[in-house]
Design a protein around this motif. Structure first.
Motif, PDB file in Angstrom:
ATOM      1  N   VAL A  77       0.847  -1.196   0.000  1.00 35.32           N
ATOM      2  CA  VAL A  77       0.000   0.000   0.000  1.00 35.32           C
ATOM      3  C   VAL A  77       0.884   1.248   0.000  1.00 35.32           C
ATOM      4  CG1 VAL A  77      -1.669   1.362   1.323  1.00 35.32           C
ATOM      5  CG2 VAL A  77      -1.978  -1.118   1.099  1.00 35.32           C
ATOM      6  N   LEU A  78       1.843   1.298   0.914  1.00 35.94           N
ATOM      7  CA  LEU A  78       2.631   2.519   1.101  1.00 35.94           C
ATOM      8  C   LEU A  78       3.607   2.766  -0.056  1.00 35.94           C
ATOM      9  CD1 LEU A  78       3.193   1.974   4.905  1.00 35.94           C
ATOM     10  CD2 LEU A  78       1.768   3.769   3.873  1.00 35.94           C
ATOM     11  N   LEU A  79       4.047   1.719  -0.719  1.00 34.86           N
ATOM     12  CA  LEU A  79       5.041   1.890  -1.778  1.00 34.86           C
ATOM     13  C   LEU A  79       4.479   1.701  -3.193  1.00 34.86           C
ATOM     14  CD1 LEU A  79       8.240   0.264  -0.188  1.00 34.86           C
ATOM     15  CD2 LEU A  79       7.615   2.679  -0.351  1.00 34.86           C
ATOM     16  N   HIS A  80       3.205   1.321  -3.307  1.00 33.14           N
ATOM     17  CA  HIS A  80       2.606   1.223  -4.650  1.00 33.14           C
ATOM     18  C   HIS A  80       1.180   1.776  -4.734  1.00 33.14           C
ATOM     19  CE1 HIS A  80       5.511  -0.733  -7.282  1.00 33.14           C
ATOM     20  NE2 HIS A  80       5.915  -1.432  -6.248  1.00 33.14           N
ATOM     21  N   MET A  81       0.500   1.918  -3.615  1.00 30.11           N
ATOM     22  CA  MET A  81      -0.878   2.404  -3.594  1.00 30.11           C
ATOM     23  C   MET A  81      -1.761   1.707  -4.640  1.00 30.11           C
ATOM     24  SD  MET A  81      -1.260   4.804  -1.185  1.00 30.11           S
ATOM     25  CE  MET A  81      -0.123   5.638  -0.055  1.00 30.11           C
ATOM     26  N   PRO A  82      -1.783   0.366  -4.608  1.00 24.82           N
ATOM     27  CA  PRO A  82      -2.618  -0.341  -5.585  1.00 24.82           C
ATOM     28  C   PRO A  82      -4.105  -0.146  -5.268  1.00 24.82           C
ATOM     29  CG  PRO A  82      -0.984  -1.820  -4.560  1.00 24.82           C
ATOM     30  CD  PRO A  82      -1.059  -0.570  -3.728  1.00 24.82           C
ATOM     31  N   ASP A  83      -4.929  -0.291  -6.290  1.00 23.91           N
ATOM     32  CA  ASP A  83      -6.375  -0.220  -6.081  1.00 23.91           C
ATOM     33  C   ASP A  83      -6.917  -1.478  -5.408  1.00 23.91           C
ATOM     34  OD1 ASP A  83      -7.026   2.323  -7.385  1.00 23.91           O
ATOM     35  OD2 ASP A  83      -6.200   1.345  -9.143  1.00 23.91           O
TER      36      ASP A  83
END
Lengths: 299, 299
Positions: free
Chosen positions: B226-232
């Motif tokens: 989450v913190l390094l790619h912010m995927p949906d």
């Protein structure tokens, strides 16, 4: 054909740098203003661009590299709007509100994405396909540029909030992040260091065991960036990184954490070419903001 | 115009799935072969595509989603070549050596990038701009697809080797990774679980405290993604994830680790829509490989 003119803002937590530049990056005018509330700042921003455009000509595009959290998704209805920032007056403020009057396209990205772009173009990241730029200062954040474009998902990255291993027998400090306690920012950002030891690493004289501790947390981010982004180079900037010996310790501990698992020409022995200081120093942010403005002008 | 034909290989550590498909994904022929050495496998692969092409027509492009480590950089001279794999005979083997004879372009990517692409196209990742697919099985790996393309840096990602916090008073197991000891794979992959407790989580009856421990490590990866790619969306597949209660515990602990810091409509309360099982089950890999072949045919 005359080169187009670009308006650029590096919006930091304590100051804004404003610039009018040619699209090749040549600076024509520059100013600094204090970061007060938008009610104070935005009229000063408008005045600067109005006056410089009157002298040099119309502005073809604006680039903004800003503190956050801020919506950087061009497809979002709130693109360019500050979201949950605790900074008084800034939540809900929107750069287009002040720049819209100039009738030129606006590209808004984060300060670290801007700095990453600046370093990739003209600094220590030249020649990289994938570059990660991290600032370790008042906060910790990372921008990753891939083939000249900052990466993002549904929002910009938040690398400061990853959780490094924290051995409380070595470091009893509970961490200062209001959300996570001992996340990276809560352990290794400037305010965390000052809360733990009363002074900055540099003020303390950069004692090796304290440098080593802070380096171990930053090296956890460096190793995580390698494993989750495989960048060609990692740049570490920001006030905390100026402590003597810190960058060297981050190199050593990152190499140790990776344990020889990732092998590539990029990862030189000792990581001296791999983990580096910014090449542009304090100019990375505004250089990136000008590039964002050039991208805007091309839209 | 007739649809083009695509050759696809899902190359796993224990078996290869071979497929001939139409470019819309319709399967025409399929076979499974055991993963022995390339000397055994490659002739079987060639036979399959020679025979199916004789029946259906010439192949316009090949897609390979493979175990690794493997060079997936199309600009590299060793593109498609296994690098440091300890699997006997495979280091230095190259998919183009067997597929080159067919005279069609070849795209090679990792198994997890292939599965991510398959899930994004037809599975649980449909509609996402950014999707992370993680397998937790014999090994741990993550593929991130952004706007229909797998992301990479100088190489594919190696998410299994990030380091979660490891409290030895709770979990005295030293970890089983030959490079890092207690990295994520060394703590939470199938072999680590069996080495620690003698059986798999499912065989042990999925006792809640053991599920909780393994979930805490996997949640560290989820939060880092989450913190390094912010995927949906985050998809978690692989044999270990089939243990009853594990996916639910990963959701709960990921939400706890994020601490409310990242706010977005994607992160629903409880993360039931955000952290999900694969939609295609065992078909994700070959679906992605067919898509890679379609991309190859377009080159």
């Amino acid at each position: 054909m005359a080169e187009r003119l670009i308006g650029a803002i590096e919006a930091g937590g304590t100051k804004f740098v404003l610039a009018l530049a040619r699209e090749d990056g040549t600076l024509l005018e520059q100013a600094r203003i204090e970061t007060r509330t938008p009610d104070h700042c935005f009229p000063e921003v408008a005045d600067f661009f109005r006056q410089t455009a009157a002298t040099h000509g119309p502005i073809a595009g604006f680039g903004v590299a800003s503190f956050g959290p801020i919506d950087i998704d061009p497809a979002s209805p709130s693109y360019g709007t500050f979201t949950t920032t605790p900074k008084p007056g800034w939540a809900g403020a929107r750069f287009q509100d002040v720049l819209g009057a100039f009738g030129a396209p606006v590209v808004v990205d984060t300060d670290v994405n801007g700095a990453a772009l600046g370093e990739w173009l003209q600094g220590a990241g030249q020649g990289c396909n994938t570059l990660a730029y991290t600032t370790v200062g008042t906060g910790i954040g990372t921008g990753v540029v891939r083939l000249g474009k900052p990466l993002m998902g549904f929002s910009h990255y938040e690398s400061g909030h990853i959780t490094p291993p924290h051995d409380r027998s070595l470091d009893p400090f509970a961490g200062s992040c209001p959300y996570h306690g001992d996340c990276l920012e809560g352990l290794a950002a400037g305010p965390a260091i000052e809360k733990r030891w009363g002074q900055s690493l540099s003020q303390l004289g950069s004692p090796p065991e304290k440098v080593e501790l802070i380096a171990s947390y930053i090296a956890h981010l460096a190793a995580s960036l390698v494993l989750l982004h495989m960048p060609d180079r990692l740049i570490f900037g920001g006030g905390v990184m100026k402590a003597p010996g810190l960058l060297q310790a981050v190199r050593r501990l990152t190499e140790q954490k990776l344990g020889g698992y990732v092998r590539a020409p990029q990862l030189d022995p000792g990581l001296e070419q791999y983990i580096v200081a910014p090449g542009l120093g304090d100019l990375a942010g505004i250089t990136g903001a000008i590039e964002l403005g050039r991208i805007a002008a091309d839209q």
